[in-house]
Design an enzyme around this catalytic site. Structure first.
Site, PDB file in Angstrom:
ATOM      1  N   SER A   1      44.159  49.471  19.133  1.00 32.70           N
ATOM      2  CA  SER A   1      44.243  48.834  17.770  1.00 32.70           C
ATOM      3  C   SER A   1      44.196  47.321  17.809  1.00 32.70           C
ATOM      4  O   SER A   1      43.512  46.544  16.825  1.00 32.70           O
ATOM      5  CB  SER A   1      45.429  49.156  17.052  1.00 32.70           C
ATOM      6  OG  SER A   1      45.654  50.597  17.051  1.00 32.70           O
ATOM      7  N   ASN A   2      44.947  46.629  18.771  1.00 36.35           N
ATOM      8  CA  ASN A   2      44.934  45.142  18.974  1.00 36.35           C
ATOM      9  C   ASN A   2      43.558  44.712  19.228  1.00 36.35           C
ATOM     10  O   ASN A   2      43.349  43.636  19.372  1.00 36.35           O
ATOM     11  CB  ASN A   2      45.974  44.969  19.945  1.00 36.35           C
ATOM     12  CG  ASN A   2      47.414  44.738  19.557  1.00 36.35           C
ATOM     13  OD1 ASN A   2      47.879  43.894  18.750  1.00 36.35           O
ATOM     14  ND2 ASN A   2      48.108  45.833  19.578  1.00 36.35           N
TER      15      ASN A   2
ATOM     16  N   LYS B   1      50.953  58.094  24.725  1.00 38.55           N
ATOM     17  CA  LYS B   1      51.561  56.987  24.177  1.00 38.55           C
ATOM     18  C   LYS B   1      52.374  57.047  23.023  1.00 38.55           C
ATOM     19  O   LYS B   1      51.535  57.705  22.113  1.00 38.55           O
ATOM     20  CB  LYS B   1      50.740  55.562  24.001  1.00 38.55           C
ATOM     21  CG  LYS B   1      51.033  54.414  23.231  1.00 38.55           C
ATOM     22  CD  LYS B   1      49.948  53.142  22.908  1.00 38.55           C
ATOM     23  CE  LYS B   1      50.492  52.313  22.294  1.00 38.55           C
ATOM     24  NZ  LYS B   1      49.339  51.286  21.992  1.00 38.55           N
TER      25      LYS B   1
END
Length: 368
Positions: A103-104, A227
């Site tokens: 996402s980053n 995760k």
């Protein structure tokens, strides 16, 4: 609150290293579940074996950073030089590994070609800086099983060692009871690299895998971790116990039960988790790794103090998302730039807000 009915894995489920047994038995099926373009199979046969690649770069408990992708501020083309330098900065800070296309990393803003180029650039930079043993986890989530498998092959060919996979969610209203479980098994069976389950409900239309489901999926030979960005530390504790997850001090089964945000690093370690894959590490990688070191040294008092600073800083990262993280990198480290359109660029007031929000932890980071 309703009682939890999460069960542990059957006794004896992990008699050897989960990761090593997955590699020795081979990840790619002799008869592929999905046919892929001939170029994939040719490239795979010409490359070093999956076993050699993965065993050379095992996942070690600790801090993993999902890296920011940098773009030219005018053209929005990939800034490959900064991408490489940032990866090396994180490696020098002592993180255990890097994740691209998370996402980053703005994977949703990039083409397949660009995604592969980011991973390839990261691998090359790490190798040239003397970090050839550092593993790269690559975000490979897609809405169809077929494209997800294709992304896993792309990741392998670009130098990735593991795939981080979100559940498909666009048509979640049409899913059968076993759709998500079947999806992960199908992807794992066809992927040339091991996969980690990415449980992040806000990014998956609210799909939130239970600890029972994750423990069951962990029995697949090519699913080697998870995760948990859901932030549910109770779930994390159940998964860690049910899989005999690896910790910084104990190898366990080798399964990696990772928290998904640095603001609960200490909680993850206390619960028996393996570490964190967290975007805040882009800002303060030394500080994040120091929390792990203090915990392992038994200095809980100092670990709690440091965790409080990390939590305050990560709150700024959570509020600002990729926009705030890039702005803070620019303010404090002189690089960062902007997210790709249509995401907005911060104005002066917003830039000051993100600079101030990270100031405490950046000061600490520079002292380490």
């Amino acid at each position: 609150m309703a009682p939890h009915n999460d069960s542990h894995s059957p006794a004896g489920s992990f008699t050897t290293s989960h990761f090593r047994s997955a590699m020795i038995s081979g990840a790619v099926q002799s008869t592929p579940l999905y046919s892929l373009p001939r170029t994939y199979h040719n490239d795979l046969s010409d490359s070093s074996s999956v076993e050699d690649m993965a065993l050379r770069r095992p996942l070690i408990p600790g801090i993993y950073v999902p890296t920011v992708t940098f773009f030219d501020p005018v053209t929005e083309d990939l800034d490959l030089e900064t991408i490489g330098k940032h990866a090396v900065r994180l490696a020098l800070a002592g993180v255990q590994g890097i994740t691209t296309q998370g996402s980053n990393g703005e994977a949703v803003h990039m083409s397949h070609h660009e995604r592969n180029l980011v991973t390839r650039t990261t691998r090359k930079a790490l190798d040239e800086a003397g970090f050839s043993d550092m593993p790269i986890i690559v975000g490979c989530g897609a809405q169809s099983t077929r494209e997800t498998i294709e992304l896993c092959h792309d990741a392998y060919l670009a130098g990735g060692d593991y795939a981080l996979v979100l559940p498909p969610s666009y048509y979640s209203g049409l899913h059968a009871k076993d759709t998500v479980m079947t999806f992960f098994r199908d992807v794992a069976s066809a992927s040339p690299i091991p996969i980690l389950i990415y449980n992040y409900p806000p990014a998956a239309s609210g799909i939130d895998l239970t600890s029972d489901a994750i423990i069951e999926l962990s029995q697949h030979k090519n699913i080697v971790g998870c995760k948990l960005t859901c932030g549910n530390t109770g779930k994390l504790a159940r998964v860690a116990a049910g899989t005999r997850a690896a910790t910084p001090s104990e190898p366990g089964s080798g399964f990696m039960c990772m928290g998904g945000s640095c603001d609960f690093t200490l909680q993850t370690l206390v619960a028996g988790g393996s570490g964190i894959i967290g975007g805040f590490g882009n800002i303060a990688p030394k500080t994040c790794t120091r929390v792990v070191q203090l915990f392992e040294a038994g200095d809980l008092k100092e670990a709690r103090k440091l965790q409080a600073v990390v939590a305050r800083g990560d709150w700024a990262a959570i509020q600002g998302g990729i926009i705030g993280t890039k702005s803070a990198l620019q303010s404090h480290y002189g690089y960062g730039g902007y997210a790709r359109k249509p995401l907005p660029r911060p104005n002066k007031e917003e830039a000051k807000r993100w600079r101030d929000g990270f100031e405490e932890v950046v000061k600490l980071e520079r002292s380490l």
